[in-house]
Write a protein that holds these residues in place. Structure first.
Motif, PDB file in Angstrom:
ATOM      1  N   GLY A 161       0.795  -1.224   0.000  1.00 42.00           N
ATOM      2  CA  GLY A 161       0.000   0.000   0.000  1.00 42.00           C
ATOM      3  C   GLY A 161       0.826   1.272   0.000  1.00 42.00           C
ATOM      4  N   THR A 162       2.067   1.215  -0.385  1.00 42.97           N
ATOM      5  CA  THR A 162       2.899   2.409  -0.449  1.00 42.97           C
ATOM      6  C   THR A 162       3.727   2.393  -1.723  1.00 42.97           C
ATOM      7  OG1 THR A 162       4.622   3.696   0.628  1.00 42.97           O
ATOM      8  CG2 THR A 162       4.728   1.315   0.922  1.00 42.97           C
ATOM      9  N   ASP A 163       3.904   3.558  -2.296  1.00 44.61           N
ATOM     10  CA  ASP A 163       4.731   3.665  -3.493  1.00 44.61           C
ATOM     11  C   ASP A 163       5.978   4.503  -3.220  1.00 44.61           C
ATOM     12  OD1 ASP A 163       3.641   6.131  -3.220  1.00 44.61           O
ATOM     13  OD2 ASP A 163       2.780   6.236  -5.222  1.00 44.61           O
ATOM     14  N   ALA A 164       6.349   4.608  -1.949  1.00 44.79           N
ATOM     15  CA  ALA A 164       7.513   5.428  -1.567  1.00 44.79           C
ATOM     16  C   ALA A 164       8.795   4.917  -2.208  1.00 44.79           C
ATOM     17  CB  ALA A 164       7.652   5.447  -0.052  1.00 44.79           C
ATOM     18  N   TRP A 165       8.878   3.626  -2.427  1.00 48.52           N
ATOM     19  CA  TRP A 165      10.071   3.012  -2.995  1.00 48.52           C
ATOM     20  C   TRP A 165      10.379   3.570  -4.382  1.00 48.52           C
ATOM     21  CZ3 TRP A 165       9.936  -2.847  -4.540  1.00 48.52           C
ATOM     22  CH2 TRP A 165      11.162  -3.224  -5.056  1.00 48.52           C
ATOM     23  N   GLY A 166       9.377   3.708  -5.209  1.00 44.49           N
ATOM     24  CA  GLY A 166       9.613   4.170  -6.572  1.00 44.49           C
ATOM     25  C   GLY A 166       9.195   5.603  -6.834  1.00 44.49           C
ATOM     26  N   ARG A 167       8.573   6.259  -5.848  1.00 42.36           N
ATOM     27  CA  ARG A 167       8.070   7.612  -6.057  1.00 42.36           C
ATOM     28  C   ARG A 167       9.183   8.606  -6.367  1.00 42.36           C
ATOM     29  NH1 ARG A 167       3.783  10.746  -5.633  1.00 42.36           N
ATOM     30  NH2 ARG A 167       2.369   9.128  -4.990  1.00 42.36           N
ATOM     31  N   TRP A 168      10.317   8.493  -5.693  1.00 44.52           N
ATOM     32  CA  TRP A 168      11.404   9.459  -5.933  1.00 44.52           C
ATOM     33  C   TRP A 168      11.931   9.351  -7.365  1.00 44.52           C
ATOM     34  CZ3 TRP A 168      16.182   7.838  -7.437  1.00 44.52           C
ATOM     35  CH2 TRP A 168      16.480   6.493  -7.226  1.00 44.52           C
ATOM     36  N   LEU A 169      12.024   8.126  -7.894  1.00 50.25           N
ATOM     37  CA  LEU A 169      12.500   7.946  -9.266  1.00 50.25           C
ATOM     38  C   LEU A 169      11.452   8.444 -10.260  1.00 50.25           C
ATOM     39  CD1 LEU A 169      14.659   6.961 -11.224  1.00 50.25           C
ATOM     40  CD2 LEU A 169      13.631   4.706 -11.119  1.00 50.25           C
ATOM     41  N   ALA A 170      10.191   8.120  -9.995  1.00 51.19           N
ATOM     42  CA  ALA A 170       9.117   8.577 -10.889  1.00 51.19           C
ATOM     43  C   ALA A 170       9.047  10.107 -10.896  1.00 51.19           C
ATOM     44  CB  ALA A 170       7.792   7.974 -10.454  1.00 51.19           C
ATOM     45  N   ASP A 171       9.257  10.716  -9.742  1.00 54.55           N
ATOM     46  CA  ASP A 171       9.257  12.175  -9.650  1.00 54.55           C
ATOM     47  C   ASP A 171      10.481  12.758 -10.354  1.00 54.55           C
ATOM     48  OD1 ASP A 171       8.176  14.621  -8.851  1.00 54.55           O
ATOM     49  OD2 ASP A 171       9.423  14.663  -7.045  1.00 54.55           O
ATOM     50  N   SER A 172      11.602  12.095 -10.226  1.00 51.97           N
ATOM     51  CA  SER A 172      12.852  12.591 -10.829  1.00 51.97           C
ATOM     52  C   SER A 172      12.817  12.570 -12.353  1.00 51.97           C
ATOM     53  CB  SER A 172      14.034  11.762 -10.358  1.00 51.97           C
ATOM     54  OG  SER A 172      14.202  11.892  -8.974  1.00 51.97           O
ATOM     55  N   VAL A 173      12.166  11.572 -12.932  1.00 49.31           N
ATOM     56  CA  VAL A 173      12.129  11.485 -14.398  1.00 49.31           C
ATOM     57  C   VAL A 173      10.909  12.180 -15.000  1.00 49.31           C
ATOM     58  CG1 VAL A 173      13.506   9.380 -14.486  1.00 49.31           C
ATOM     59  CG2 VAL A 173      11.027   9.210 -14.401  1.00 49.31           C
ATOM     60  N   GLY A 174      10.077  12.777 -14.167  1.00 50.48           N
ATOM     61  CA  GLY A 174       8.964  13.573 -14.663  1.00 50.48           C
ATOM     62  C   GLY A 174       7.670  12.815 -14.865  1.00 50.48           C
ATOM     63  N   LEU A 175       7.519  11.669 -14.225  1.00 47.31           N
ATOM     64  CA  LEU A 175       6.252  10.942 -14.346  1.00 47.31           C
ATOM     65  C   LEU A 175       5.190  11.475 -13.407  1.00 47.31           C
ATOM     66  CD1 LEU A 175       7.459   7.246 -14.689  1.00 47.31           C
ATOM     67  CD2 LEU A 175       6.356   8.654 -16.411  1.00 47.31           C
ATOM     68  N   LEU A 176       5.581  12.146 -12.352  1.00 48.09           N
ATOM     69  CA  LEU A 176       4.602  12.673 -11.375  1.00 48.09           C
ATOM     70  C   LEU A 176       4.563  14.186 -11.433  1.00 48.09           C
ATOM     71  CD1 LEU A 176       5.429  10.413  -8.334  1.00 48.09           C
ATOM     72  CD2 LEU A 176       3.655  10.098 -10.028  1.00 48.09           C
TER      73      LEU A 176
END
Length: 176
Positions: A161-176
């Motif tokens: 129930g958490t996406d903290a593991w991949g959120r930083w990478l998704a944010d860094s590459v512009g997906l979020l």
């Protein structure tokens, strides 16, 4: 002592072990030694068969693998990078005002290509050696990196129930 000095000392110790009969050379060292001695094909075949017979009868003479730590690091990094790429994709899918479908499809294709490249690089690192003492478990772990890393990165964020593991990478590459 410099790096070259340490390498020279290590080479001299290996050669001393070969001459004293307490250590057998690696296959690649044996090939270099035979080419330096300019042996004939028959002599090379006889030397290889004698080495393999001695190695089978007395495994304590086989050199320990200096690649073992490198292989396990490569296997771990393959799994970690591939699962993190998949977790970043999962974080983008789970985002509330998520990215467009076209961006998600492009990211999926790019992520799969990058995962295969990372897996192939890890496989080359682990499988490129002639060393017979390389751990079969490290070879399996590297091969498992792609097959296990993708589902781990896609399923674990939904399971916990958490996406903290991949959120930083998704944010860094512009997906979020």
């Amino acid at each position: 002592m410099t790096l070259w000095g340490r390498l020279l000392v290590a080479g001299l110790r290996s050669a001393q072990g070969w001459l004293q009969g307490t250590l057998l050379p690696y296959d690649y060292q044996l090939r270099k030694l035979m080419s330096a001695l300019d042996v004939t094909q028959e002599e090379a075949t006889a030397f290889r068969s004698a080495r393999s017979g001695l190695a089978a009868a007395h495994p304590k003479f086989m050199p320990s693998s200096r690649h073992r730590v490198r292989d396990w690091i490569a296997a771990f990094l393959v799994f970690a990078v591939i699962s993190t790429l998949a977790a970043a994709y999962t974080a983008a899918v789970q985002a509330d005002p998520g990215p467009s479908i076209l961006l998600l499809l492009g990211t999926a294709v790019a992520g799969l290509i990058l995962s295969v490249v990372v897996w192939a690089a890890g496989a080359v690192i682990v499988l490129s050696t002639d060393d017979p003492t390389v751990s079969e478990k490290a070879k399996f772990a590297t091969a498992f990196g792609l097959v296990g890393g993708l589902p781990a990165g896609l399923v674990l964020p939904w399971t916990f129930g958490t996406d903290a593991w991949g959120r930083w990478l998704a944010d860094s590459v512009g997906l979020l």
